[in-house]
Design a protein around this motif. Sequence first.
Motif, short mmCIF file in Angstrom:
data_model
loop_
_atom_site.label_atom_id
_atom_site.label_comp_id
_atom_site.label_asym_id
_atom_site.label_seq_id
_atom_site.Cartn_x
_atom_site.Cartn_y
_atom_site.Cartn_z
N SER A 46 0.84 -1.21 0.00
CA SER A 46 0.00 0.00 0.00
C SER A 46 0.87 1.25 0.00
CB SER A 46 -0.92 0.01 1.22
OG SER A 46 -0.15 0.16 2.40
N TYR A 95 3.81 -7.16 -0.01
CA TYR A 95 5.23 -7.15 0.35
C TYR A 95 5.47 -6.13 1.46
CZ TYR A 95 10.25 -6.33 -0.41
OH TYR A 95 11.60 -6.18 -0.26
N GLN A 96 5.97 -6.58 2.58
CA GLN A 96 6.36 -5.70 3.70
C GLN A 96 5.25 -4.71 4.04
OE1 GLN A 96 9.12 -6.47 5.08
NE2 GLN A 96 9.96 -7.76 3.49
N ASP A 97 4.08 -5.23 4.32
CA ASP A 97 2.96 -4.35 4.61
C ASP A 97 2.03 -5.07 5.57
OD1 ASP A 97 1.39 -2.14 4.47
OD2 ASP A 97 0.83 -2.35 2.37
N ASP A 110 2.28 -12.33 2.87
CA ASP A 110 3.57 -13.03 2.93
C ASP A 110 4.33 -12.46 4.14
OD1 ASP A 110 5.90 -14.45 2.26
OD2 ASP A 110 6.58 -12.91 0.84
N PRO A 111 3.79 -12.70 5.37
CA PRO A 111 4.34 -11.99 6.53
C PRO A 111 5.81 -12.28 6.80
CG PRO A 111 2.76 -13.68 7.21
CD PRO A 111 2.67 -13.59 5.73
N GLY A 132 8.01 -12.86 4.50
CA GLY A 132 8.81 -12.42 3.35
C GLY A 132 9.43 -13.58 2.59
N ALA A 163 8.67 -13.67 -1.21
CA ALA A 163 9.44 -12.62 -1.90
C ALA A 163 10.90 -13.05 -2.04
CB ALA A 163 9.34 -11.31 -1.12
N VAL A 212 12.91 -11.12 -5.01
CA VAL A 212 12.39 -9.76 -5.23
C VAL A 212 13.41 -8.72 -4.75
CG1 VAL A 212 10.61 -8.14 -4.45
CG2 VAL A 212 9.97 -10.46 -5.11
#
Lengths: 330, 180
Positions: free
Chosen positions: B78, B109-111, B132-133, B135, B138, B143
């Motif tokens: 976001s 991703y990272q949110d 994807d808590p 990560g 990713a 990524v």
Amino acid sequence: MNPRAAFRRIDVALLAVVAVVIVAAVVTWARPEERTLDERARALDVELRCPVCQGTSIADSPAVFAVQMRAVVREQLAQGASDEEVRAFFVERYGVWILLTPPTQGYEVVVWLAPVVVVAAGTGLLVRRSRRRSESDHPAALPARLGRPATAALTGAIVLALGLPLGFALAPRGEGAQISGTSAGSMQQAPSIAQLEEAAARNPRDPVVLVALADAYLGSQRTVDATALYRRALEIEPANETAALRLSVILLSAGQPSEAQQFLDAVLQRSPDNPEALLYRALAGYAVGAPPESIRADALRFLAMAGDDPRRGMAERLLDLASPKPSAAP
Amino acid sequence: MTGSSRPASRVGRLIIGLAVIGALLGVFALTIGRETTAGASSHVGKTAPPFSLERLDGGRVSLDDLRGRPVVLNFWASWCLPCRDEAAMLTKLAADHADRGVAVIGVVYQDDAASAADFMRRYGQTYPGLLDPSGRTALDYGVFGIPETYFIDAGGVIRARQFGPLVTAELESTMAEILP
């Protein structure tokens, strides 16, 4: 003591020192099994590049992704993977780029070996030359035969032989020690907002810090806090384009296009070719019912500069809306 | 060594020296600029790493469930500004290719889940958003930063990878690589 014998003893002593240092370095390298899992993990963290930061290791990066990678390193080691297997795991996903010191291969071997070869060749030449010169003068002891330049070269070579293995053997451990306290079980979130708030409290008039904190607020949907900070950053530094652009976007999405327009005008006055400002001003212009030709002009200039920008579609739509009906704006 | 042969040997040494320096410079030139970042080709042509992730709106999605369908896998958040444009672009893509079985999947991703769900509502993102808590997904896809998008064919092989925002003009030609 006969000077010749004294020099020989010095030679032998130097050789002994070099040999001891090399053996010590090799022994230091070749005992990974004695290190604890945490020590191994820390050493690997230092070797692995943080993909989202570039140029820093995951040991040095506070980024959440780096923290997650450190957890994976520990997880892999705990499952019995060797250091090489952990490296291979990351190389498989990111290529050798992920290793801050990639293995030397192909042409690179030449680059690594070249200085050694050059030093050896140079020393050889100096030795040969001074031997030739001194053979006629004093067919005496080795150092005397070598002459001053050759002795200097030998000393240099010895210093290299002492320094390099020691440096390599010691360096990774020293760096790794910085990041103790992170383990697989306790995943830390990078305290980005808290850290930035602390930084902003320390530097309340630093626009860079204020904008960074505002960006973090915006990312956490704290739009009101973000707006206040962008405004404060602009009060301190009216030419701060990032703050002006972000604030314009917030104002546009909050239905306040005329205020957004003022900030965008200011940005474009300083940087007439800022594509983002052009696009947003076209958008704001459309929202406030600005003359279609000014909307068209901004949209066209954005399109001319935007290249493959994914927002081309938006600009084309604005162009379309402002084109056929001169009074199209609401 | 005789006096007459000395100048000749000096010239010879000079030539050898210059040749060595030239060769080293050549090697340096060849080495420099080679793979400064992980190449775009990494992962392309390889089997897509499996995942099984929780959906923001409940339930789970695994790559195995999608086997036999072309998949567009987009990593987003976001807080990522270009992801806002991509949300609309990919929602349209999903609708346009629904009849050909294309699955558009977003991986957050990272949110956090609340911000991601709010983003989906706000920007009309209708394709599934997966959490994807850790990560790990990713990481498995290598990524670098978001947005990043993978185009996976019906056989589960990655055919294309887009670093950074998607480009409308190129999207269809990239899609052609995974469409049946």
